[in-house]
Design a protein around this motif. Structure first.
Motif, short mmCIF file in Angstrom:
data_model
loop_
_atom_site.label_atom_id
_atom_site.label_comp_id
_atom_site.label_asym_id
_atom_site.label_seq_id
_atom_site.Cartn_x
_atom_site.Cartn_y
_atom_site.Cartn_z
N LEU A 201 91.78 99.55 -26.49
CA LEU A 201 90.58 99.99 -25.78
C LEU A 201 90.84 101.31 -25.06
N SER A 202 91.97 101.41 -24.39
CA SER A 202 92.31 102.65 -23.67
C SER A 202 92.42 103.82 -24.62
N ARG A 203 93.02 103.59 -25.81
CA ARG A 203 93.14 104.67 -26.79
C ARG A 203 91.77 105.12 -27.28
N LYS A 204 90.86 104.18 -27.50
CA LYS A 204 89.53 104.54 -27.98
C LYS A 204 88.72 105.26 -26.90
N THR A 209 86.72 110.42 -24.98
CA THR A 209 86.83 111.48 -23.97
C THR A 209 87.21 112.81 -24.63
N LYS A 210 88.13 112.74 -25.58
CA LYS A 210 88.56 113.94 -26.30
C LYS A 210 87.39 114.57 -27.05
N TRP A 211 86.52 113.73 -27.59
CA TRP A 211 85.35 114.22 -28.32
C TRP A 211 84.22 114.64 -27.39
N LYS A 212 84.44 114.48 -26.10
CA LYS A 212 83.45 114.85 -25.07
C LYS A 212 82.18 114.00 -25.16
N TRP A 213 82.36 112.76 -25.55
CA TRP A 213 81.24 111.82 -25.55
C TRP A 213 81.09 111.15 -24.19
N ILE A 214 82.23 110.93 -23.55
CA ILE A 214 82.25 110.27 -22.25
C ILE A 214 83.29 110.92 -21.35
N ALA A 215 83.23 110.59 -20.07
CA ALA A 215 84.29 110.92 -19.11
C ALA A 215 84.60 109.62 -18.38
#
Length: 241
Positions: A201-204, A209-215
């Motif tokens: 879950l943490s990796r996903k 976050t890397k894709w800038k979908w969430i923070a």
């Protein structure tokens, strides 16, 4: 479980099941509605205990769980203000099949079987709304069961984030950015709900976050690209990780 005789009309008016009723009909239901304040960690109903009431969450948050034979807790879903549970036990006058635990202090309204069923039987609109609401709950359960088998982990994660986003009780008030949600449980519990480990879950979450979908800030998720999450939650749209 017992309820006090405290009258709380706003509890009834916020529940979708009771929408569309005439004021006189709503007042009738309000007249049999009782409420009780629960502290964090309190149990509203207990798996295996006799239950004769429909429980409606007015304020706070509830975690519905079942216990496996080896004693492990399995989270079924979370209740936010306006959601309810106990309808199957109430209708059949049988034991509760879930534990309902308060994740934060709040107020729960209840409608007793002996008082509610006569009203339900005499009102076609209410009976239809109640049947429709239960059908939607069953459909959600079936959809989620299908997702557990058909969707990849990142798709299931997107799906549950969207579910929390759809619930008013999970969205944090923020005028500059209204898309902040609070995860209602630990990452370990959320991971179990979507059929993965806390590490995965943490990796996903880091990938989103890397894709800038969430923070992400601890249990607070700031949704930056809602459309991307919607697309990810659909079957057959998973990216290569």
């Amino acid at each position: 479980m017992s309820c006090t005789s405290c009258y709380l009309s706003s509890c009834v008016r916020r529940v979708p099941v009771f929408k569309g009723l005439a004021d006189a009909e709503v007042a009738l239901i309000e007249g049999i509605t009782q409420s009780k304040h629960y502290g964090k960690g309190s149990l509203v109903c207990v798996e295996g205990e006799q239950s004769d009431a429909l429980f409606v969450l007015h304020t706070g948050m509830i975690k519905l769980t079942q216990s496996s034979r080896d004693g492990k807790e399995h989270i079924l879903r979370f209740l936010f203000p306006g959601d309810y549970c106990g309808q199957f036990s109430m209708l059949k006058n049988t034991e509760s099949y879930v534990n309902a635990e308060m994740l934060e202090e709040g107020t729960v309204c209840c409608l007793r079987r002996e008082q509610f069923l006569p009203i339900l039987a005499g009102n076609a609109t209410l009976a239809y709304n109640f049947l429709l609401s239960m059908s939607e709950q069953l459909q959600y359960a079936e959809d989620w069961a299908g997702a557990m088998h058909m969707l990849e982990v990142e798709q299931r994660l997107a799906k549950i984030l969207l579910y929390f986003y759809s619930k008013d009780g999970a969205v944090l008030s923020n005028e500059t950015h209204p898309r902040k949600i609070l995860l209602p449980a630990s990452k370990k519990e959320i991971a179990a709900m979507i059929g993965t480990t806390a590490e995965t879950l943490s990796r996903k979450l880091n990938l989103f976050t890397k894709w800038k979908w969430i923070a992400v800030s601890k249990r607070v998720i700031d949704i930056l690209d809602l459309n991307a999450l919607i697309e990810m939650s659909e079957i057959g749209t998973s990216r290569k990780m």
